[in-house]
Design an enzyme around this catalytic site. Structure first.
Site, mmCIF file in Angstrom:
data_model
loop_
_atom_site.group_PDB
_atom_site.id
_atom_site.type_symbol
_atom_site.label_atom_id
_atom_site.label_comp_id
_atom_site.label_asym_id
_atom_site.label_seq_id
_atom_site.Cartn_x
_atom_site.Cartn_y
_atom_site.Cartn_z
ATOM 1 N N GLU A 133 -50.747 76.443 -22.181
ATOM 2 C CA GLU A 133 -50.869 77.797 -22.715
ATOM 3 C C GLU A 133 -50.600 77.780 -24.223
ATOM 4 O O GLU A 133 -49.684 77.120 -24.679
ATOM 5 C CB GLU A 133 -49.850 78.703 -21.997
ATOM 6 C CG GLU A 133 -49.879 80.145 -22.439
ATOM 7 C CD GLU A 133 -51.290 80.736 -22.400
ATOM 8 O OE1 GLU A 133 -51.912 80.734 -21.331
ATOM 9 O OE2 GLU A 133 -51.776 81.185 -23.462
ATOM 10 N N ASN B 139 -48.733 71.911 -31.217
ATOM 11 C CA ASN B 139 -47.476 72.445 -31.754
ATOM 12 C C ASN B 139 -46.909 71.567 -32.863
ATOM 13 O O ASN B 139 -46.365 72.063 -33.846
ATOM 14 C CB ASN B 139 -46.454 72.633 -30.624
ATOM 15 C CG ASN B 139 -46.683 73.949 -29.907
ATOM 16 O OD1 ASN B 139 -47.573 74.717 -30.281
ATOM 17 N ND2 ASN B 139 -45.913 74.230 -28.884
ATOM 18 N N CYS C 253 -40.562 77.166 -28.510
ATOM 19 C CA CYS C 253 -41.555 76.100 -28.305
ATOM 20 C C CYS C 253 -41.521 74.999 -29.361
ATOM 21 O O CYS C 253 -41.338 73.830 -29.018
ATOM 22 C CB CYS C 253 -42.949 76.706 -28.245
ATOM 23 S SG CYS C 253 -43.175 77.657 -26.739
HETATM 24 P P1 NAD Z 1 -38.969 81.553 -19.770
HETATM 25 O O1 NAD Z 1 -37.648 80.907 -19.788
HETATM 26 O O2 NAD Z 1 -39.158 82.851 -20.481
HETATM 27 O O3 NAD Z 1 -39.416 81.791 -18.255
HETATM 28 C C1 NAD Z 1 -39.309 80.828 -17.254
HETATM 29 C C2 NAD Z 1 -39.077 81.556 -15.941
HETATM 30 O O4 NAD Z 1 -39.176 80.630 -14.875
HETATM 31 C C3 NAD Z 1 -37.720 82.229 -15.815
HETATM 32 O O5 NAD Z 1 -37.888 83.593 -15.482
HETATM 33 C C4 NAD Z 1 -37.032 81.457 -14.670
HETATM 34 O O6 NAD Z 1 -36.167 82.262 -13.902
HETATM 35 C C5 NAD Z 1 -38.233 80.995 -13.862
HETATM 36 N N1 NAD Z 1 -37.986 79.851 -13.013
HETATM 37 C C6 NAD Z 1 -37.283 78.711 -13.282
HETATM 38 N N2 NAD Z 1 -37.332 77.866 -12.231
HETATM 39 C C7 NAD Z 1 -38.083 78.464 -11.274
HETATM 40 C C8 NAD Z 1 -38.506 78.083 -9.990
HETATM 41 N N3 NAD Z 1 -38.194 76.885 -9.467
HETATM 42 N N4 NAD Z 1 -39.258 78.952 -9.288
HETATM 43 C C9 NAD Z 1 -39.613 80.149 -9.801
HETATM 44 N N5 NAD Z 1 -39.241 80.563 -11.035
HETATM 45 C C10 NAD Z 1 -38.480 79.727 -11.759
HETATM 46 O O7 NAD Z 1 -40.001 80.474 -20.306
HETATM 47 P P2 NAD Z 1 -41.366 80.723 -21.120
HETATM 48 O O8 NAD Z 1 -41.076 81.023 -22.545
HETATM 49 O O9 NAD Z 1 -42.228 81.637 -20.344
HETATM 50 O O10 NAD Z 1 -41.978 79.253 -21.082
HETATM 51 C C11 NAD Z 1 -42.482 78.705 -19.896
HETATM 52 C C12 NAD Z 1 -43.263 77.448 -20.251
HETATM 53 O O11 NAD Z 1 -44.414 77.789 -21.058
HETATM 54 C C13 NAD Z 1 -42.493 76.417 -21.073
HETATM 55 O O12 NAD Z 1 -42.898 75.124 -20.699
HETATM 56 C C14 NAD Z 1 -42.927 76.699 -22.492
HETATM 57 O O13 NAD Z 1 -42.823 75.573 -23.322
HETATM 58 C C15 NAD Z 1 -44.387 77.065 -22.293
HETATM 59 N N6 NAD Z 1 -44.943 77.931 -23.333
HETATM 60 C C16 NAD Z 1 -44.218 78.947 -23.822
HETATM 61 C C17 NAD Z 1 -44.784 79.773 -24.800
HETATM 62 C C18 NAD Z 1 -43.987 80.912 -25.382
HETATM 63 O O14 NAD Z 1 -44.429 81.452 -26.397
HETATM 64 N N7 NAD Z 1 -42.867 81.309 -24.784
HETATM 65 C C19 NAD Z 1 -46.087 79.546 -25.235
HETATM 66 C C20 NAD Z 1 -46.809 78.516 -24.686
HETATM 67 C C21 NAD Z 1 -46.227 77.697 -23.720
#
Ligand code: NAD
Length: 428
Positions: A149, A206, A258
């Site tokens: 993403e 990134n 990130c």
């Molecule tokens: P986040 O911490 O906001 O959300 C992760 C969620 O996953 C949490 O709500 C947590 O409770 C849940 N979770 C954890 N373990 C779980 C499980 N076993 N089953 C179900 N739910 C579970 O994280 P995010 O910022 O959304 O990032 C998620 C991924 O996407 C990461 O790898 C990040 O690097 C990537 N990413 C993030 C962004 C960004 O801008 N935040 C952009 C691109 C990619």
């Protein structure tokens, strides 16, 4: 298509809501009961412009639901997207415990062929790892694809629905076909490749963007020394299409959930494989230097930081988000406190916790109240509200006259008109 999105954080909630907006039947699943309860009450657990409306519309239309229960969310899904966190481990590698837990739970409940898409940012080889875990737990044939993403927090809904491209790393034709069907209504290039290349693409993207910011911050230091204006230099080079205008804002450097962890992860990978990554390493070091350089200049402007009252405006790592993960503002608080400054803070939505900055920091609801009696005001996040601050009113409230414009939000003439000394980045 019936889609389950595992994780309802920034990426999972936005992608789930937007996939529903595209017409799919989506279940958002999270292990956090608190988050799911909030979502079921129509309350957003995160701040993201436009998200609440998309969620409400799709819940009302019956296309979007939330649960903590894998037993209802996994069976019957045609595609399962994993969007859980992948934080840095202490050694800089990626902590895959949440990915592994999600894969294991899919394996326990999957009953028929499904495509599992890794949307989280994961190390090269994770698709194979997830496939192995799901198959081991279930015995069911599944295909795992990499679907990184690229959305930006603060613009996440727009970015998901109107992306520059969608990357699909796949090892199976039927999985590719299903992924293309899921994104059928998204009008952008769909770049299909092998899984390892897709996984590396996200880290490379990134690392490149972080390097671009570090580069302009390096130029900012030079501009300060030679009496040039880095904003002019950025305009001058950014209008060359080979370089591009984006990510050429000098300031406090990159932070957030990130860039730091992903740059650490790619560094770890290079070290592990014995592949030198001098550019990535330099980008990392420059980022810390950008923050320290500003603290040094602030100290120089005030004579000393010992006992000085600093009003810090902005905690989030950028505007339009409540996310403070690895925010430059938190680094600034730590560095300033180490040198004896007394900090108070304001942010329109983000909060700071004592354990993140080595002690309690008074938080104010109003930027003007934060500034009252301060020796210097530091604007650390590019919130639109800060851009339009009444600098005259602010000046009447402070004890000193130093405005540290760490994101280059203001025109020097306008700042000086109101009796401020203007300390910005890469400018005189
Ligand atoms: P986040 O911490 O906001 O959300 C992760 C969620 O996953 C949490 O709500 C947590 O409770 C849940 N979770 C954890 N373990 C779980 C499980 N076993 N089953 C179900 N739910 C579970 O994280 P995010 O910022 O959304 O990032 C998620 C991924 O996407 C990461 O790898 C990040 O690097 C990537 N990413 C993030 C962004 C960004 O801008 N935040 C952009 C691109 C990619």
């Amino acid at each position: 298509m019936r889609i389950t999105v595992i994780g309802t954080g920034y990426v999972g909630l936005v992608s789930g809501a937007c996939l529903a907006e595209l017409g799919h039947q989506v279940t958002g699943l999270d292990v956090s009961q608190e988050k799911i309860d909030l979502l079921n009450q129509g309350v957003m657990p995160i701040y993201e412009p436009g998200l609440e409306e998309v969620v409400r519309r799709n819940v009302q239309a019956g296309r979007l639901a939330f649960t903590t229960d894998y037993a209802t969310a996994v069976p019957g899904a045609e595609m399962i997207s994993i969007a859980v966190g992948t934080p840095s481990a202490d050694d800089g590698s990626v902590d895959l415990q949440y990915i592994d837990a999600a894969a294991d739970m899919i394996g326990r409940y999957v009953t028929e062929y499904v495509v599992v898409a890794d949307k989280s940012t994961v190390p090269v080889g994770t698709a194979e790892r997830v496939e192995g875990l799901v198959r081991a737990a279930s015995g069911v044939q599944v295909d795992v694809v990499s679907n990184p993403e690229f959305l930006r927090e603060g613009h996440a809904v727009f970015d998901f629905l109107k992306p520059a491209r969608i990357v699909i790393g796949s090892a199976a034709a039927r999985a590719t076909e299903r992924m293309l069907r899921a994104y059928d209504f998204v009008d952008c290039p769909k770049i299909v490749m092998d899984r390892r290349s897709a996984e590396l693409t996200k880290y490379a993207a990134n690392a490149f963007l972080a390097t671009k910011i570090s580069f302009i911050n390096e130029m900012a230091g030079l501009a300060e020394a030679v009496g040039a204006d880095v904003e002019n230099v950025a305009r001058g080079i950014g209008s060359d299409p080979r370089i591009g205008k984006e990510f050429l804002r000098a300031g406090l450097g990159w932070g957030g959930s990130c860039f730091p962890k992903d740059v650490r992860a790619i560094r770890f990978l290079g070290n592990q494989l014995g592949v030198p990554l001098p550019i990535v390493n330099a980008a990392f070091d420059m980022n810390r230097q950008a923050r320290l350089r500003l603290v040094d200049r602030l100290e120089c402007a005030l004579g000393t930081l010992q006992g000085k009252k600093i009003a810090l405006l902005g905690l989030a790592f950028k505007g339009n988000t409540d996310d403070t993960r690895e925010s430059a503002a938190l680094d600034l608080i730590r560095f300033l406190r180490e040198r004896g400054a007394l900090i108070r803070v304001h942010d329109p939505v983000a909060k700071v916790h004592a354990h993140e900055v080595g002690g309690e920091v008074p938080h104010y609801e109003d930027p003007y109240e934060t500034a009252r009696g301060a020796d210097a005001v530091v604007v650390a996040t590019e919130w639109e509200q800060f851009r339009t601050l009444d600098l005259k009113k602010l000046k009447e409230l402070v004890a000193g006259d130093l405005l540290v414009d760490a994101r280059n939000l203001y025109d020097t003439n306008r700042v000086q008109e109101h009796g401020w000394r203007h300390l910005s980045v890469g400018r005189q």
